[in-house]
Write a protein that holds these residues in place. Structure first.
Motif, PDB file in Angstrom:
ATOM      1  N   GLY A  41     -12.376 -10.506  16.689  1.00  0.00           N
ATOM      2  CA  GLY A  41     -13.182  -9.413  17.379  1.00  0.00           C
ATOM      3  C   GLY A  41     -12.634  -8.682  18.469  1.00  0.00           C
ATOM      4  O   GLY A  41     -12.812  -7.392  18.509  1.00  0.00           O
ATOM      5  N   GLY A  42     -11.466  -9.225  19.225  1.00  0.00           N
ATOM      6  CA  GLY A  42     -10.997  -8.467  20.122  1.00  0.00           C
ATOM      7  C   GLY A  42     -10.029  -7.233  19.561  1.00  0.00           C
ATOM      8  O   GLY A  42      -9.929  -6.103  20.025  1.00  0.00           O
ATOM      9  N   ILE A  43      -9.538  -7.796  18.462  1.00  0.00           N
ATOM     10  CA  ILE A  43      -8.680  -6.801  17.496  1.00  0.00           C
ATOM     11  C   ILE A  43      -9.495  -5.660  17.066  1.00  0.00           C
ATOM     12  O   ILE A  43      -8.960  -4.147  17.352  1.00  0.00           O
ATOM     13  N   ALA A  44     -10.743  -6.100  16.395  1.00  0.00           N
ATOM     14  CA  ALA A  44     -11.365  -4.862  16.025  1.00  0.00           C
ATOM     15  C   ALA A  44     -11.976  -3.859  16.955  1.00  0.00           C
ATOM     16  O   ALA A  44     -11.808  -2.360  16.773  1.00  0.00           O
ATOM     17  N   GLN A  45     -12.247  -4.424  18.219  1.00  0.00           N
ATOM     18  CA  GLN A  45     -12.574  -3.463  19.190  1.00  0.00           C
ATOM     19  C   GLN A  45     -11.410  -2.804  19.871  1.00  0.00           C
ATOM     20  O   GLN A  45     -11.534  -1.506  20.321  1.00  0.00           O
ATOM     21  N   GLY A  46     -10.149  -3.408  19.636  1.00  0.00           N
ATOM     22  CA  GLY A  46      -9.077  -2.791  20.203  1.00  0.00           C
ATOM     23  C   GLY A  46      -8.824  -1.467  19.354  1.00  0.00           C
ATOM     24  O   GLY A  46      -8.296  -0.645  20.070  1.00  0.00           O
ATOM     25  N   ILE A  47      -9.137  -1.669  18.034  1.00  0.00           N
ATOM     26  CA  ILE A  47      -8.581  -0.460  17.352  1.00  0.00           C
ATOM     27  C   ILE A  47      -9.683   0.596  17.645  1.00  0.00           C
ATOM     28  O   ILE A  47      -8.988   1.828  17.771  1.00  0.00           O
ATOM     29  N   ILE A  48     -10.887   0.497  17.954  1.00  0.00           N
ATOM     30  CA  ILE A  48     -11.743   1.545  18.332  1.00  0.00           C
ATOM     31  C   ILE A  48     -11.258   2.113  19.565  1.00  0.00           C
ATOM     32  O   ILE A  48     -10.984   3.446  19.835  1.00  0.00           O
ATOM     33  N   ILE A  72      -3.756  -4.109  22.405  1.00  0.00           N
ATOM     34  CA  ILE A  72      -3.266  -4.921  23.486  1.00  0.00           C
ATOM     35  C   ILE A  72      -4.031  -5.025  24.512  1.00  0.00           C
ATOM     36  O   ILE A  72      -4.331  -6.119  25.337  1.00  0.00           O
ATOM     37  N   TYR A  73      -4.515  -3.726  25.112  1.00  0.00           N
ATOM     38  CA  TYR A  73      -5.150  -3.712  26.386  1.00  0.00           C
ATOM     39  C   TYR A  73      -6.741  -4.718  26.185  1.00  0.00           C
ATOM     40  O   TYR A  73      -7.047  -5.362  27.007  1.00  0.00           O
ATOM     41  N   TYR A  74      -7.178  -4.545  24.889  1.00  0.00           N
ATOM     42  CA  TYR A  74      -8.484  -5.204  24.596  1.00  0.00           C
ATOM     43  C   TYR A  74      -8.268  -6.755  24.556  1.00  0.00           C
ATOM     44  O   TYR A  74      -9.225  -7.446  24.989  1.00  0.00           O
ATOM     45  N   ILE A  75      -7.074  -7.068  23.897  1.00  0.00           N
ATOM     46  CA  ILE A  75      -6.741  -8.687  23.881  1.00  0.00           C
ATOM     47  C   ILE A  75      -6.570  -8.953  25.368  1.00  0.00           C
ATOM     48  O   ILE A  75      -7.137 -10.134  25.582  1.00  0.00           O
TER      49      ILE A  75
END
Lengths: 325, 264
Positions: free
Chosen positions: A21-28, A263-266
């Motif tokens: 989920g973190g990666i998905a949001q991170g891409i956004i 990375i930020y979102y992770i």
């Protein structure tokens, strides 16, 4: 007792479960960071309108989806709304002489009212993924990652192409040296307006994706977007410079901007996993961004500073002659 | 090629700092003229050049380039006629872009910039050949960022950029003032080479009397916003620094006291 409960809840399985989920949001956020990269790095302007346009993108797409518009079309309309907002900031700055940072703040401020109007005066508008066919949603995280990644790559390819064209080069020149731009017949003001339009268009697209992913648009969803965007840009650049010491091509740089967003979102996911209060997230973000913004400056200081120069001079002269040569 | 008719410019009009920078300037350059402009600080040398370049609109008067009335054209529109080199070596190039990208930008001066490639393979060959003629080894560093070059290298590159798309008019604004003497001499040599090869109509502002006498076929001296002395042809060739000093004293009624001009 409370402490043991607290610690036992922090398990690696829990973290691993949260990562996709973190990666998905991170891409956004990475897509949004591509937009910030255009204004911050290419045009050399700090454009704060993105906080507003991110929410505008979310609001426009959710309202359109609720009205029966296909989600992909809603994304495009969101992008157009961002482009218009970017043009407004550009006009305020380039045609009315308002400093870019203030022009952005004015647009952002005005967009709060506009976004509320778009959302029918509600602060929050849900779009249920069970009812509507969304482009991206947290119900289908693996698919969302794939869709997000494909979109990000398409945007990177388009940006890579555009900034290699005559017009894209003129835009880079306008940011790098406006005086030269004018002397070479480039309308620097027009370039700034087009650049801000592109930048905010991408940010609004990211806002649209985020609203669909989380299943609602919120009037406050863009708050601090500029900080997150800057964080992603800077984290990406530092990583890129560390890996490619001799410099790298523009596409790789863009790729690292998106990776910076991930990375930020992770990091955010890890902070949440540590059960820190989500209300403190903005404080952590600000601290992280401040650290990364300061890092290049401090690194330079480490190599060359008055303090070190003094130490070396003392070493050279010997301790007794500390103050007198 | 260039014609200024009664051009006036006042800065800070209506304030205590009001300064008449240009007063009724009339000047005509024919095709191929290379004119040098000298004068003390605040004489209006650079102001004339900025008026021609279109940094700001003039208060009154008219400016023509190659028969076109450019008085109403903003800087970036006028740029199609004009090649420029600035005093500050940082100002003429984009530091974050490659040498070949800078040249490609300059090659498109005055043209529509569309969605074709910013630098084509054919252009790269042309750039390499032109760069090698500067004799600075830049032809082997075409993809280096311009920010890595020295001041002299950047001025030489700016000169090439100003002339790569043949301009109707070349404006040089004390373009060697920020360089050390040896580099300044080299850049002036390159200037002379580029101007004569392309037969460019050139306006060169300088602080250095020696350079003003050595280069070009005409010379004008300015003081307090006016052109106070003009010389050309054979008379200019036989001119000495002493002559210029005397002329200045005679016309302006004061002594020329700029050390830089004396030393030059």
């Amino acid at each position: 007792m409370i402490l043991t409960n607290f610690v036992s809840a922090i398990t690696f399985a829990n973290l691993i479960g949260r990562l996709p989920g973190g990666i998905a949001q991170g891409i956004i956020w990475g897509i949004m960071a591509l937009g910030v990269y255009i204004s911050f790095r290419i045009l050399n302007l700090a454009d704060l309108s993105v906080d507003g346009t991110f929410a505008t993108g979310g609001a426009v797409s959710v309202m359109l989806i609720l009205a029966g518009c296909p989600a992909w079309l809603a994304c495009i309309c969101a992008m157009v709304s961002g482009i218009i907002a970017g043009i407004v900031t550009g006009l305020l700055h380039a045609k009315l002489g308002i400093p870019a940072i203030l022009a952005g703040i004015l647009t952002q401020f005005a967009l709060y009212s506009i976004n509320l109007r778009i959302m029918g005066m509600a602060a929050n508008q849900p779009a249920n993924p069970d009812v509507y066919n969304l482009v991206i949603t947290m119900r289908k995280i693996p698919l969302s990652i794939v869709v997000g990644a494909v979109l990000a790559i398409v945007l990177m390819v388009l940006l890579y192409w555009y900034f290699g064209t005559e017009q894209g080069s003129a835009m880079r020149a306008s940011g790098s040296n406006p005086a030269m731009g004018n002397a070479l017949g480039i309308n620097v003001n027009t370039m700034k307006i087009i650049g801000l339009a592109l930048s905010n268009g991408m940010v609004a697209l990211a806002g649209s994706l985020m609203a669909q992913y989380q299943g609602f648009a919120d009037i406050n969803m863009g708050r601090g977007a500029i900080v997150i965007g800057l964080a992603a840009v800077i984290i990406g650049e530092i990583l890129c410079d560390a890996i490619f010491k001799k410099g790298c091509n523009f596409f790789i740089r863009l790729l690292f901007v998106v990776i910076g967003g991930i990375i930020y979102y992770i990091v955010m996911v890890i902070i949440l996993w540590l059960k820190l209060d989500p209300n403190d997230l903005k404080l952590f973000t600000a601290i992280i961004v401040a650290i990364f913004l300061a890092a290049p400056y401090l690194q330079k200081l480490r190599k060359t500073s008055f303090k070190n120069a003094f130490k070396k001079s003392v070493k050279m002269l010997g301790k007794e002659d500390k103050n007198n040569a | 090629m260039l014609k200024l008719v009664n051009v006036c410019k006042t800065f800070n009009t209506g304030t205590i700092n009001e300064r008449k920078a240009l007063i009724d300037i009339n000047l005509e350059l024919n095709e191929g003229d290379f004119i040098t402009v000298i004068g003390g600080n605040g004489a209006g040398k650079s102001t004339v050049l900025n008026a021609v370049a279109g940094i700001w609109p003039v208060d009154s008067g008219a400016i023509f380039i190659d028969g076109n009335n450019v008085t109403g054209m903003p800087e970036h529109v006028r740029a199609k006629f004009i090649g420029r080199v600035f005093q500050d070596p940082m100002m003429g190039t984009a530091p974050d872009m490659q040498i070949e990208e800078n040249l490609a930008l300059a090659l498109r001066r005055g043209k529509r910039r569309g969605l074709g490639w910013g630098v084509t393979a054919k252009e790269k060959v042309e750039f390499k050949q032109k760069l090698s003629r500067l004799g600075l080894g830049l032809e082997d560093r075409m993809t280096s960022k311009v920010g890595l070059l020295s001041g002299g290298q950047r001025q030489a590159l700016t000169l090439l950029m100003a002339s790569i798309q043949r301009p109707k008019l070349l404006l040089l604004d004390e373009h060697t003032a920020a360089l050390d003497p040896a580099t300044a001499a080299l850049v002036l040599e390159i200037t002379e080479q580029i101007v004569s090869e392309n037969n460019l109509t050139t306006l060169m502002v300088t602080h250095n009397m020696g350079d003003a006498i050595k280069y070009g076929n005409r010379l004008i001296m300015m003081n307090e916003g006016r052109i106070i002395y003009e010389v050309s042809g054979e008379e200019k060739k036989s001119l000495t620094k002493d002559d210029l000093m005397k002329k200045f004293a005679a016309v302006s009624g004061t002594q020329l006291d700029s050390d830089e001009m004396l030393l030059g």
